[in-house]
Design an enzyme around this catalytic site. Structure first.
Site, PDB file in Angstrom:
ATOM      1  N   CYS A  36       6.480  -4.622  15.905  1.00 15.34           N
ATOM      2  CA  CYS A  36       6.151  -3.694  16.992  1.00 15.34           C
ATOM      3  C   CYS A  36       4.713  -3.971  17.437  1.00 15.34           C
ATOM      4  CB  CYS A  36       6.311  -2.254  16.524  1.00 15.34           C
ATOM      5  SG  CYS A  36       7.979  -1.895  15.969  1.00 15.34           S
ATOM      6  N   CYS A  93       6.445  -6.620   7.592  1.00 16.64           N
ATOM      7  CA  CYS A  93       7.613  -6.107   8.324  1.00 16.64           C
ATOM      8  C   CYS A  93       8.023  -7.154   9.352  1.00 16.64           C
ATOM      9  CB  CYS A  93       7.270  -4.795   9.039  1.00 16.64           C
ATOM     10  SG  CYS A  93       8.673  -4.131   9.980  1.00 16.64           S
ATOM     11  N   GLU A 108       0.821  -1.206   0.000  1.00 10.86           N
ATOM     12  CA  GLU A 108       0.000   0.000   0.000  1.00 10.86           C
ATOM     13  C   GLU A 108       0.859   1.261   0.000  1.00 10.86           C
ATOM     14  OE1 GLU A 108      -4.033  -1.473   2.214  1.00 10.86           O
ATOM     15  OE2 GLU A 108      -2.350  -0.978   3.473  1.00 10.86           O
ATOM     16  N   CYS A 140       3.364   8.504   0.898  1.00  6.09           N
ATOM     17  CA  CYS A 140       4.005   7.596   1.848  1.00  6.09           C
ATOM     18  C   CYS A 140       4.143   6.236   1.169  1.00  6.09           C
ATOM     19  CB  CYS A 140       3.108   7.525   3.088  1.00  6.09           C
ATOM     20  SG  CYS A 140       3.654   6.329   4.300  1.00  6.09           S
ATOM     21  N   CYS A 170       1.602  -1.985  15.964  1.00  8.41           N
ATOM     22  CA  CYS A 170       1.555  -1.714  14.526  1.00  8.41           C
ATOM     23  C   CYS A 170       0.927  -2.878  13.762  1.00  8.41           C
ATOM     24  CB  CYS A 170       2.984  -1.464  14.022  1.00  8.41           C
ATOM     25  SG  CYS A 170       3.095  -1.296  12.241  1.00  8.41           S
ATOM     26  N   CYS A 173      -0.843   5.959  10.027  1.00  7.13           N
ATOM     27  CA  CYS A 173       0.402   5.307  10.444  1.00  7.13           C
ATOM     28  C   CYS A 173       0.112   3.978  11.119  1.00  7.13           C
ATOM     29  CB  CYS A 173       1.136   6.154  11.483  1.00  7.13           C
ATOM     30  SG  CYS A 173       1.599   7.742  10.895  1.00  7.13           S
TER      31      CYS A 173
HETATM   32  N1  SAH Z   1       9.349   0.729   9.976  1.00  8.48           N
HETATM   33  C1  SAH Z   1       9.582   2.121   9.923  1.00  8.48           C
HETATM   34  C2  SAH Z   1       8.792   2.801   8.845  1.00  8.48           C
HETATM   35  C3  SAH Z   1       7.283   2.671   9.031  1.00  8.48           C
HETATM   36  S1  SAH Z   1       6.755   4.183   9.687  1.00  8.48           S
HETATM   37  C4  SAH Z   1       9.335   2.750  11.277  1.00  8.48           C
HETATM   38  O1  SAH Z   1       8.740   2.084  12.126  1.00  8.48           O
HETATM   39  O2  SAH Z   1       9.765   3.880  11.482  1.00  8.48           O
HETATM   40  C5  SAH Z   1       5.371   3.719  10.593  1.00  8.48           C
HETATM   41  C6  SAH Z   1       5.175   4.743  11.692  1.00  8.48           C
HETATM   42  O3  SAH Z   1       3.875   4.552  12.222  1.00  8.48           O
HETATM   43  C7  SAH Z   1       6.150   4.557  12.822  1.00  8.48           C
HETATM   44  O4  SAH Z   1       6.574   5.819  13.294  1.00  8.48           O
HETATM   45  C8  SAH Z   1       5.323   3.876  13.909  1.00  8.48           C
HETATM   46  O5  SAH Z   1       5.804   4.191  15.193  1.00  8.48           O
HETATM   47  C9  SAH Z   1       3.963   4.459  13.618  1.00  8.48           C
HETATM   48  N2  SAH Z   1       2.861   3.599  14.014  1.00  8.48           N
HETATM   49  C10 SAH Z   1       2.787   2.251  13.904  1.00  8.48           C
HETATM   50  N3  SAH Z   1       1.592   1.806  14.349  1.00  8.48           N
HETATM   51  C11 SAH Z   1       0.898   2.891  14.742  1.00  8.48           C
HETATM   52  C12 SAH Z   1      -0.402   3.085  15.272  1.00  8.48           C
HETATM   53  N4  SAH Z   1      -1.226   2.074  15.457  1.00  8.48           N
HETATM   54  N5  SAH Z   1      -0.790   4.341  15.546  1.00  8.48           N
HETATM   55  C13 SAH Z   1       0.040   5.387  15.318  1.00  8.48           C
HETATM   56  N6  SAH Z   1       1.261   5.273  14.788  1.00  8.48           N
HETATM   57  C14 SAH Z   1       1.698   4.029  14.523  1.00  8.48           C
HETATM   58 FE1  SF4 Z   2       7.688  -2.486  11.247  1.00  9.25          FE
HETATM   59 FE2  SF4 Z   2       5.476  -1.253  12.046  1.00  9.25          FE
HETATM   60 FE3  SF4 Z   2       7.534  -1.507  13.705  1.00  9.25          FE
HETATM   61 FE4  SF4 Z   2       7.720   0.164  11.600  1.00  9.25          FE
HETATM   62  S1  SF4 Z   2       6.325   0.358  13.336  1.00  9.25           S
HETATM   63  S2  SF4 Z   2       9.232  -1.331  12.316  1.00  9.25           S
HETATM   64  S3  SF4 Z   2       6.492  -0.966  10.106  1.00  9.25           S
HETATM   65  S4  SF4 Z   2       6.321  -3.203  12.858  1.00  9.25           S
END
Ligand code: SAH
Ligand code: SF4
Length: 343
Positions: free
Chosen positions: A114, A110, A90, A103, A117, A330
């Site tokens: 996390c 991934c 996406e 974006c 996420c 995000c």
């Molecule tokens: N993997 C990289 C690039 C993806 S950016 C990274 O993690 O930086 C994705 C962003 O969305 C990250 O800053 C993460 O902290 C944020 N994110 C992930 N899940 C989220 C959620 N449920 N609500 C708000 N932000 C979230």
């Molecule tokens: Fe991967 Fe989501 Fe963590 Fe970014 S925030 S490193 S996309 S699991």
């Protein structure tokens, strides 16, 4: 069949010369593929019909397949693309006053998992190739026509620094072949320390964003398992040593999770941690999804957290959640779609 889009400029020159064609043809192809964004060799009208026919016998230009386009009530749009092997990714387009930010994704899924996420929850499928990263930009720009993408963020699906070689090649193509300014590109990482150090050596210098999300290793270990490998102190050391240009700053993203990382003590610790680093903080109240284990703090709590940062001398913005009604915000990208119908 050779996919011309999958070739670097040197490879394209080799391909052209090995067919007994002059070198400048490679330049023409780059121009038509990346600037004119043609979908088919037959559309390169600068080449003779015969040459186009000959090239088409052994080469083609790959294109992402648009499976779905979703529109949010706030103007955000999400594009679901299918890759040649059937995997899906996406990209999200976010209009904002003067800016039109795209974006893009760097991996299918991934591996970092996390806890907050959704992309992490689908696990890791594979790395994207450089042309699949660039093609998100080409395709969306082609689809939206006269509106011009002004900013590019590597913040979609995946961890870009775990796919650094392809990401670096993608950045080179975007800045060199498409003449898009590296100053308008931001790469976001969960904190792959060796990648942060290598990035400026292998790619044109872009803006760096760090998903920090916690102020103690104890909490960060729990919500971002990668912290066990690269703890906060090492991560911030790599940030301090990152070659910033004058007036440039590192962005620190901080997803606010109610009762987990949103206390006043956290805000105070964040001020201390970032001392000495030219930085700005983006506070992102958690974007919920079905069966999420977390909640976002109330607006007052978020403001209180921001105020501690401001009083501590940091630049701190609360980022409005965009596109959450279409799961485009995000951390909500999971390339879900119901039937494998191709349109
Ligand atoms: N993997 C990289 C690039 C993806 S950016 C990274 O993690 O930086 C994705 C962003 O969305 C990250 O800053 C993460 O902290 C944020 N994110 C992930 N899940 C989220 C959620 N449920 N609500 C708000 N932000 C979230
Ligand atoms: Fe991967 Fe989501 Fe963590 Fe970014 S925030 S490193 S996309 S699991």
């Amino acid at each position: 069949m050779v996919d011309l889009k999958s070739l670097s400029s040197e490879e394209l020159v080799n391909f052209i010369e090995s067919r007994g064609l002059p070198r400048f043809r490679a330049k023409q192809l780059l121009h038509w593929i990346y600037e004119k964004k043609v979908e088919d060799i037959r559309d390169i009208t600068e080449l003779s019909r015969q040459l186009r026919e000959d090239l088409s016998k052994e080469a083609y230009i790959s294109n992402l397949l648009l499976c779905r386009r979703a529109y949010s009530t706030d103007g955000t749009e999400k594009f679901l693309f299918q890759l040649e092997d059937g995997e899906r990714i996406e990209s999200v387009l976010i209009p904002d006053e003067q800016r039109l930010t795209l974006c893009i994704s760097s991996q299918v899924g991934c591996p970092l998992g996390c806890r907050f996420c959704l992309t992490g929850k689908i696990g890791f499928r594979r790395n994207l190739k450089a042309h699949e990263i660039v093609d998100q930009f080409i395709s969306v720009q082609r689809i939206i026509g006269p509106r011009k993408i002004t900013n590019l963020v590597l913040m979609g699906m995946g961890e870009p620094l775990l796919n650094l070689d392809e990401v670096a090649e993608a950045i080179r193509r975007i800045t060199e072949y498409m003449r898009f300014s590296r100053r308008r590109i931001t790469l976001s990482t969960a904190g792959i320390v060796p990648g942060i150090r290598r990035l400026p050596q292998v790619a044109p210098l872009v803006n760096l964003a760090i998903s920090l999300n916690a102020t103690t290793d104890k909490i960060r270990d729990q919500i971002m398992p990668i912290n066990k490998k690269y703890p906060i102190s090492e991560l911030l050391k790599a940030c301090r040593e990152f070659p910033l240009e004058p007036r440039k700053r590192i962005t620190f993203e901080y997803v606010l999770l109610k009762g987990v990382n949103d206390t006043t003590e956290d805000a105070e610790r964040l001020v201390k941690l970032l001392r000495g680093i030219p930085s700005k903080v983006n506070l992102i109240p958690f974007n919920p999804y079905q069966r999420a284990e977390f909640e976002k703090p109330d607006d007052e709590e978020t403001l209180r957290f921001q105020n501690v940062l401001l009083r501590g001398g940091l630049t701190a913005l609360i980022r409005k959640s965009r596109g959450s009604d279409i799961l485009a915000a995000c951390g909500q990208l999971r390339a879900e779609y119901k039937s494998p119908k191709v349109i």
